[in-house]
Design a protein around this motif. Structure first.
Motif, short mmCIF file in Angstrom:
data_model
loop_
_atom_site.label_atom_id
_atom_site.label_comp_id
_atom_site.label_asym_id
_atom_site.label_seq_id
_atom_site.Cartn_x
_atom_site.Cartn_y
_atom_site.Cartn_z
N SER A 108 31.52 88.06 38.05
CA SER A 108 32.57 86.88 38.03
C SER A 108 32.16 85.65 37.07
O SER A 108 31.11 85.70 36.70
CB SER A 108 32.80 86.26 39.48
OG SER A 108 31.62 85.39 40.03
N ASN A 110 32.72 81.54 36.78
CA ASN A 110 33.19 80.29 37.94
C ASN A 110 33.30 79.12 37.02
O ASN A 110 32.47 78.72 36.40
CB ASN A 110 31.91 80.39 38.82
CG ASN A 110 31.78 81.64 39.52
OD1 ASN A 110 30.61 82.25 39.24
ND2 ASN A 110 32.64 82.23 40.37
N PHE A 137 36.58 81.10 41.94
CA PHE A 137 36.15 82.65 41.57
C PHE A 137 37.04 83.41 40.84
O PHE A 137 38.17 83.43 41.31
CB PHE A 137 35.67 83.34 42.88
CG PHE A 137 34.36 82.67 43.76
CD1 PHE A 137 33.12 83.39 43.47
CD2 PHE A 137 34.58 81.70 44.33
CE1 PHE A 137 32.26 82.87 44.26
CE2 PHE A 137 33.48 81.26 45.05
CZ PHE A 137 32.11 81.67 45.15
N SER A 140 35.52 87.70 41.70
CA SER A 140 35.44 88.09 43.16
C SER A 140 35.99 86.75 44.12
O SER A 140 36.62 86.21 43.33
CB SER A 140 33.73 87.91 43.12
OG SER A 140 33.31 86.47 42.86
N SER A 142 35.81 84.08 47.71
CA SER A 142 35.00 83.68 48.62
C SER A 142 36.02 83.11 49.84
O SER A 142 37.04 82.40 49.51
CB SER A 142 34.14 82.50 47.92
OG SER A 142 33.57 81.84 49.01
N PRO A 145 34.59 78.55 49.31
CA PRO A 145 34.49 78.32 48.14
C PRO A 145 33.75 77.04 47.81
O PRO A 145 34.17 76.21 46.93
CB PRO A 145 35.64 78.17 47.40
CG PRO A 145 36.56 77.80 48.61
CD PRO A 145 35.98 78.13 49.82
N GLN A 147 29.68 75.01 46.80
CA GLN A 147 28.40 75.32 46.54
C GLN A 147 27.41 73.97 46.69
O GLN A 147 27.88 72.92 46.22
CB GLN A 147 28.12 75.88 45.16
CG GLN A 147 26.65 76.04 44.51
CD GLN A 147 26.59 76.74 43.32
OE1 GLN A 147 27.26 77.82 43.08
NE2 GLN A 147 26.03 76.30 42.35
N TRP A 172 25.94 79.20 48.19
CA TRP A 172 27.34 79.24 48.50
C TRP A 172 28.01 80.31 49.20
O TRP A 172 26.89 81.18 49.26
CB TRP A 172 27.74 79.24 46.82
CG TRP A 172 27.66 80.66 46.11
CD1 TRP A 172 28.50 81.57 46.05
CD2 TRP A 172 26.41 80.83 45.53
NE1 TRP A 172 27.67 82.65 45.29
CE2 TRP A 172 26.78 82.21 44.75
CE3 TRP A 172 25.20 80.15 45.12
CZ2 TRP A 172 25.86 82.74 44.08
CZ3 TRP A 172 24.37 80.78 44.34
CH2 TRP A 172 24.71 82.07 43.87
N GLU A 174 30.13 84.06 49.27
CA GLU A 174 30.90 84.52 48.28
C GLU A 174 31.19 86.12 49.06
O GLU A 174 30.53 86.48 49.86
CB GLU A 174 29.84 85.29 47.06
CG GLU A 174 30.65 85.83 46.14
CD GLU A 174 29.69 85.98 44.88
OE1 GLU A 174 30.21 86.82 43.93
OE2 GLU A 174 28.82 85.38 44.75
N HIS A 176 31.42 89.78 48.31
CA HIS A 176 30.89 90.72 47.55
C HIS A 176 31.77 91.82 47.57
O HIS A 176 31.91 92.58 48.64
CB HIS A 176 29.26 90.98 47.84
CG HIS A 176 28.46 89.84 47.59
ND1 HIS A 176 27.78 89.56 46.64
CD2 HIS A 176 28.05 88.81 48.65
CE1 HIS A 176 26.68 88.58 46.57
NE2 HIS A 176 27.03 88.17 48.02
N SER A 187 31.25 89.56 53.19
CA SER A 187 31.32 88.16 53.08
C SER A 187 29.88 87.86 53.61
O SER A 187 29.38 88.27 54.46
CB SER A 187 32.34 87.47 53.86
OG SER A 187 33.73 87.83 53.44
#
Length: 240
Positions: A108, A110, A137, A140, A142, A145, A147, A172, A174, A176, A187
């Protein structure tokens, strides 16, 4: 991949019109790594805040993970801007933050938007920055979202002139798409930290630009790998 290892989080409070560029070259001893990585970093402060960026390249001297690729195998880029027009006020340690990252071989790209808060001791030899950002993202997804980023730098630790401890930690959420070792989507909470220890060995022979050091990449559910990983590195750094 190296990330935010040296100067991110500094503000005009600390460095005025200071600018710094350095080149790091590491050998990664990780089980699935065993390659060289170079990192070019730049930090510069100005009247409106500060800019930080870095570019990573991985260099493969043998075929790893059946990629059939030698030489420069992957790259990662990140740029961040801290905005601070109120540095002389009581909120001078608080800055707005915008950031972009992307890379070859990453799932991804970002954008991140948020704020950072800068802490320091009286002579700025020890610094700490906390960042809270909303993370977009592309490529990908999340369910969380956000971080959290922590960046630190400590000069002349243990009373040793030229010995520096620095690094960062990112956390963070995500979703996957799949893990590298299994076709399964999950997740997860993702974590990466890269503490570094540098010694300015060049000061011993009138070459203060030259440093030797080590890094340990600690990660969990990062770069498509499920679970915890520890990748130790040895390297050199040249401050321009």
């Amino acid at each position: 991949m190296k990330k935010f290892v040296a100067f991110a989080g500094f503000s005009l409070l600390a460095v005025g019109a200071f600018a710094q560029t350095n080149l790091q070259v590491f050998y990664d001893f990780g089980d699935d790594r065993k390659h060289v990585t170079s990192t070019l970093e730049m930090f510069k402060a100005d009247d409106w805040g500060s800019t930080f960026f870095f570019v990573d390249y991985d260099y493969a001297d043998k075929d790893t993970r059946d990629l059939k690729t030698y030489g420069a195998r992957g790259s990662y880029f990140e740029i961040a801007r801290a905005l601070n027009f109120w540095q002389d006020s009581n909120l001078g340690a608080l800055s707005a933050h915008i950031e972009f990252n992307a890379g070859v071989g990453f799932g991804s790209r970002n954008w991140l938007f948020g704020a950072e808060y800068f802490l320091h001791n009286d002579d700025f030899s020890n610094t700490f920055t906390f960042e809270l950002m909303y993370k977009t993202f592309k490529g990908s997804e999340s369910h969380l979202p956000l971080q959290f980023t922590f960046v630190w730098g400590m000069q002349n630790i243990f009373g040793v002139e030229g010995l520096k401890f620095s690094g960062f930690a990112d956390i963070w959420g995500e979703d996957h798409n799949a893990w590298a070792d299994q076709d399964k989507c999950e997740s997860s909470l993702t974590f990466i930290s890269e503490p570094q220890l540098w010694y300015n060995v060049g000061q011993l022979f009138n070459c203060p630009n030259f440093n030797v050091g080590c890094e340990v990449e600690l990660s969990n559910n990062f770069a498509m790998y499920k679970g915890f990983k520890c990748n130790p590195c040895l390297g050199v750094k040249w401050d321009f």
